[in-house]
Design a protein around this motif. Structure first.
Motif, short mmCIF file in Angstrom:
data_model
loop_
_atom_site.label_atom_id
_atom_site.label_comp_id
_atom_site.label_asym_id
_atom_site.label_seq_id
_atom_site.Cartn_x
_atom_site.Cartn_y
_atom_site.Cartn_z
N ALA A 33 0.83 -1.21 0.00
CA ALA A 33 0.00 0.00 0.00
C ALA A 33 0.87 1.26 0.00
O ALA A 33 0.59 2.21 -0.73
CB ALA A 33 -0.93 0.00 1.21
N CYS A 34 1.93 1.26 0.79
CA CYS A 34 2.84 2.41 0.82
C CYS A 34 3.53 2.60 -0.53
O CYS A 34 3.68 3.74 -0.99
CB CYS A 34 3.87 2.25 1.92
SG CYS A 34 3.20 2.47 3.58
N TRP A 35 3.92 1.51 -1.15
CA TRP A 35 4.58 1.60 -2.46
C TRP A 35 3.63 2.19 -3.51
O TRP A 35 4.00 3.07 -4.29
CB TRP A 35 5.09 0.23 -2.89
CG TRP A 35 5.81 0.25 -4.19
CD1 TRP A 35 7.04 0.76 -4.46
CD2 TRP A 35 5.31 -0.24 -5.43
NE1 TRP A 35 7.35 0.60 -5.79
CE2 TRP A 35 6.30 -0.02 -6.41
CE3 TRP A 35 4.13 -0.87 -5.80
CZ2 TRP A 35 6.13 -0.38 -7.74
CZ3 TRP A 35 3.96 -1.23 -7.12
CH2 TRP A 35 4.96 -0.99 -8.07
N ILE A 36 2.38 1.70 -3.53
CA ILE A 36 1.40 2.22 -4.49
C ILE A 36 1.12 3.69 -4.23
O ILE A 36 1.05 4.50 -5.17
CB ILE A 36 0.10 1.39 -4.45
CG1 ILE A 36 0.35 -0.03 -4.96
CG2 ILE A 36 -1.01 2.06 -5.26
CD1 ILE A 36 -0.80 -0.98 -4.74
N ALA A 37 0.96 4.07 -2.96
CA ALA A 37 0.70 5.47 -2.62
C ALA A 37 1.89 6.35 -3.03
O ALA A 37 1.70 7.44 -3.57
CB ALA A 37 0.42 5.61 -1.13
N LYS A 38 3.10 5.88 -2.81
CA LYS A 38 4.28 6.65 -3.19
C LYS A 38 4.37 6.81 -4.70
O LYS A 38 4.68 7.89 -5.20
CB LYS A 38 5.55 6.01 -2.66
CG LYS A 38 6.78 6.85 -3.00
CD LYS A 38 8.05 6.23 -2.59
CE LYS A 38 9.29 7.02 -2.93
NZ LYS A 38 9.28 7.85 -4.09
N ARG A 39 4.09 5.75 -5.44
CA ARG A 39 4.12 5.85 -6.91
C ARG A 39 3.07 6.84 -7.41
O ARG A 39 3.33 7.61 -8.33
CB ARG A 39 3.90 4.48 -7.54
CG ARG A 39 4.97 3.46 -7.25
CD ARG A 39 6.21 3.68 -8.03
NE ARG A 39 5.87 3.54 -9.44
CZ ARG A 39 6.66 3.84 -10.43
NH1 ARG A 39 7.87 4.26 -10.20
NH2 ARG A 39 6.27 3.70 -11.68
N SER A 40 1.89 6.83 -6.80
CA SER A 40 0.85 7.78 -7.18
C SER A 40 1.28 9.21 -6.85
O SER A 40 1.08 10.13 -7.65
CB SER A 40 -0.46 7.47 -6.45
OG SER A 40 -0.93 6.21 -6.83
N TYR A 41 1.88 9.39 -5.69
CA TYR A 41 2.34 10.72 -5.31
C TYR A 41 3.47 11.20 -6.22
O TYR A 41 3.50 12.37 -6.61
CB TYR A 41 2.80 10.74 -3.84
CG TYR A 41 3.29 12.11 -3.42
CD1 TYR A 41 2.38 13.14 -3.21
CD2 TYR A 41 4.64 12.36 -3.26
CE1 TYR A 41 2.83 14.40 -2.85
CE2 TYR A 41 5.09 13.62 -2.90
CZ TYR A 41 4.18 14.63 -2.70
OH TYR A 41 4.62 15.88 -2.34
N ASP A 42 4.37 10.30 -6.57
CA ASP A 42 5.44 10.66 -7.52
C ASP A 42 4.85 11.08 -8.86
O ASP A 42 5.33 12.03 -9.50
CB ASP A 42 6.41 9.50 -7.72
CG ASP A 42 7.27 9.25 -6.49
OD1 ASP A 42 7.34 10.13 -5.60
OD2 ASP A 42 7.86 8.15 -6.41
N LEU A 57 -3.63 9.56 -1.56
CA LEU A 57 -4.24 9.72 -0.24
C LEU A 57 -5.25 8.59 0.03
O LEU A 57 -5.27 8.02 1.12
CB LEU A 57 -4.94 11.08 -0.16
CG LEU A 57 -5.68 11.36 1.13
CD1 LEU A 57 -4.69 11.47 2.29
CD2 LEU A 57 -6.50 12.64 1.00
N GLY A 58 -6.05 8.27 -0.98
CA GLY A 58 -7.05 7.21 -0.81
C GLY A 58 -6.42 5.86 -0.54
O GLY A 58 -6.87 5.12 0.35
N ILE A 59 -5.38 5.51 -1.26
CA ILE A 59 -4.69 4.23 -1.04
C ILE A 59 -4.08 4.19 0.36
O ILE A 59 -4.18 3.18 1.07
CB ILE A 59 -3.61 3.99 -2.11
CG1 ILE A 59 -4.25 3.82 -3.49
CG2 ILE A 59 -2.74 2.80 -1.76
CD1 ILE A 59 -5.08 2.58 -3.64
N ALA A 60 -3.47 5.29 0.76
CA ALA A 60 -2.85 5.33 2.10
C ALA A 60 -3.92 5.16 3.18
O ALA A 60 -3.73 4.38 4.13
CB ALA A 60 -2.10 6.63 2.28
N LEU A 61 -5.03 5.87 3.04
CA LEU A 61 -6.09 5.78 4.06
C LEU A 61 -6.83 4.45 4.00
O LEU A 61 -7.35 3.98 5.01
CB LEU A 61 -7.08 6.93 3.89
CG LEU A 61 -6.57 8.31 4.27
CD1 LEU A 61 -7.58 9.38 3.88
CD2 LEU A 61 -6.27 8.37 5.76
N LEU A 62 -6.90 3.85 2.84
CA LEU A 62 -7.63 2.59 2.69
C LEU A 62 -6.85 1.40 3.20
O LEU A 62 -7.42 0.50 3.82
CB LEU A 62 -8.00 2.38 1.23
CG LEU A 62 -8.77 1.09 0.90
CD1 LEU A 62 -10.12 1.08 1.61
CD2 LEU A 62 -8.95 0.97 -0.60
#
Length: 107
Positions: A33-42, A57-62
């Motif tokens: 989840a952290c990896w996906i959120a970081k890739r989205s943020y990048d 944000l949604g992936i991190a919170l989910l």
């Protein structure tokens, strides 16, 4: 670090193997989840597209935040299962709302 987790599972009738498997599964889910959120943020930083920020944000919170809450609140603070469940569920709902806003809103 696994001591309280192992004690809790063993006191509830589980085995140490099950406790370790659950812990590793939760850790893996958190890392993904952290990896996906970081890739989205990048992607947001590169393209300045707000939907990618809302998706991160949604992936991190989910996924990431509830995993941390379910592990840390009872382990470190001794929070009740009701408190842990309510806070984790609220985070999941907020994450799903952010993802829905990404898909259907105009971020």
């Amino acid at each position: 670090m696994l001591g309280p987790v192992l004690q809790t599972v063993e006191s509830e009738g589980g085995t140490a193997t099950v406790a370790v498997a659950v812990f590793l599964g939760q850790a893996l889910a958190f890392l993904i989840a952290c990896w996906i959120a970081k890739r989205s943020y990048d992607g947001y930083r590169d393209a300045r597209r707000p939907p990618l920020l809302w998706l991160a944000l949604g992936i991190a919170l989910l996924a990431a935040v509830p995993t941390v809450l379910r592990f840390l609140l009872p382990t470190l603070l001794g929070a009740s299962s009701v408190t842990t469940t309510v806070l984790a569920s609220a985070s999941e709902i907020a994450g799903l709302t952010a993802i829905l806003y990404t898909v259907y809103g105009r971020p």
